[in-house]
Design a protein around this motif. Sequence first.
Motif, PDB file in Angstrom:
ATOM      1  N   GLU A   1       0.824  -1.211   0.000  1.00 29.65           N
ATOM      2  CA  GLU A   1       0.000   0.000   0.000  1.00 29.65           C
ATOM      3  C   GLU A   1       0.856   1.258   0.000  1.00 29.65           C
ATOM      4  O   GLU A   1       0.506   2.264  -0.597  1.00 29.65           O
ATOM      5  CB  GLU A   1      -0.923   0.003   1.223  1.00 29.65           C
ATOM      6  CG  GLU A   1      -1.985   1.078   1.093  1.00 29.65           C
ATOM      7  CD  GLU A   1      -2.730   1.330   2.375  1.00 29.65           C
ATOM      8  OE1 GLU A   1      -3.948   1.518   2.293  1.00 29.65           O
ATOM      9  OE2 GLU A   1      -2.101   1.362   3.435  1.00 29.65           O
ATOM     10  N   HIS A   2       1.996   1.205   0.672  1.00 28.34           N
ATOM     11  CA  HIS A   2       2.847   2.389   0.814  1.00 28.34           C
ATOM     12  C   HIS A   2       4.040   2.250  -0.134  1.00 28.34           C
ATOM     13  O   HIS A   2       4.922   1.448   0.099  1.00 28.34           O
ATOM     14  CB  HIS A   2       3.322   2.498   2.262  1.00 28.34           C
ATOM     15  CG  HIS A   2       3.613   3.902   2.669  1.00 28.34           C
ATOM     16  ND1 HIS A   2       3.655   4.314   3.975  1.00 28.34           N
ATOM     17  CD2 HIS A   2       3.869   5.007   1.936  1.00 28.34           C
ATOM     18  CE1 HIS A   2       3.927   5.598   4.036  1.00 28.34           C
ATOM     19  NE2 HIS A   2       4.054   6.038   2.812  1.00 28.34           N
TER      20      HIS A   2
ATOM     21  N   GLY B   1      -6.245   6.136   2.605  1.00 28.67           N
ATOM     22  CA  GLY B   1      -4.867   6.620   2.529  1.00 28.67           C
ATOM     23  C   GLY B   1      -4.739   8.118   2.753  1.00 28.67           C
ATOM     24  O   GLY B   1      -3.641   8.672   2.706  1.00 28.67           O
TER      25      GLY B   1
ATOM     26  N   THR C   1      -0.074   5.726  -2.927  1.00 28.42           N
ATOM     27  CA  THR C   1      -0.668   4.398  -2.998  1.00 28.42           C
ATOM     28  C   THR C   1      -1.458   4.226  -4.283  1.00 28.42           C
ATOM     29  O   THR C   1      -2.020   5.197  -4.804  1.00 28.42           O
ATOM     30  CB  THR C   1      -1.591   4.150  -1.785  1.00 28.42           C
ATOM     31  OG1 THR C   1      -2.129   2.838  -1.857  1.00 28.42           O
ATOM     32  CG2 THR C   1      -2.731   5.147  -1.736  1.00 28.42           C
TER      33      THR C   1
END
Length: 342
Positions: free
Chosen positions: A210-211, A274, A289
Amino acid sequence: MDNVSFFEAERKLMPEIDVIFQKRFRILQTLATFGPIGRRALAEQLNMTERDIRNETAVLSEQQLILIQKKGMICSQNGYEVLGRLSELFRELSGIVAKEQQLAKRFAIAKVIIVPGDAERDATVKQQLGKEAAQVLQQLAQAKDKIAVTGGSSVASLKEYLAPHTVLSETEFLAARGGMGDEMTFQANTIVAKFAKRCGATYRTLFLPEHLSEQAYEAMQHEPIIQEMIAQYEQVSIVVHGIGAAYEMAKRRNSSQLEQQTLDDLGAVGEAFGYYFNEEGDIVHHIRTIGIQLEQVNKARHVLAIAAGANKATAIQAYFKNAAAQTILITDEQTANEMLAK
């Protein structure tokens, strides 16, 4: 007294009737959701004494609203019918309807649904959140809809209440973002696969961290499979998501101490998709993301937010300072009380 209804007159004569009614309703509701279950387990889940449970279930059994079996107590068919008939009365008596209307007006959103109880202290409440959310999703969905789903335990609680004989079997579930941390159970990829299996629907996953670093983010955006997923988000009709407290989400993402301190300095209190929000609802930070973006969420036909826990009250309020008007929030009573108190 001429204009006092029969029920209001009865309450004046027996002011304790509200407490008894709400207690028995919660017991019956819990048995309907979790039966078969024993007295001790029921007492623990509802934070009641075993003596209280024994006395109240004896009455419910005499009225043929529950069945007491060797494997535990269950709700009878009569019990289910009584629950259906009295659910609105329960919500009125407990003040839940008034609280729902106040919060919906305050947040300027389509609807608020409050589940009785405290999700942090009572495990049955989180399941009730999932049950309510699943029912709403089944009502909102249309054939061929694309439904974007984020991660989190609140969103995951829908799974047990989804079924293949609904319109959801003709939909497609999309993971709204990539993986987060090491916990697979509550990641969007895992949840959409489970939802689809329960409904007999199709699904798409997004197996990416995700990051992402700036370099990786720029490179991944041009990958055909990523381009295709981004195009899918543009067609999303329903978004199902949670809302997190900023510090909890930063920890789940394994953010460094420096990143956590930066979020604190920025006044971040809540997170969704996010994006980190301060108490005024302003976006103060956005992680790099690949996933559904706020502008795509805002274009969806319906947005379903499931978030509960008194520790999230500030985060939920921050998010709803600028949330899409077509949003339905499902939360618990304790969280609603915290928000209304503020």
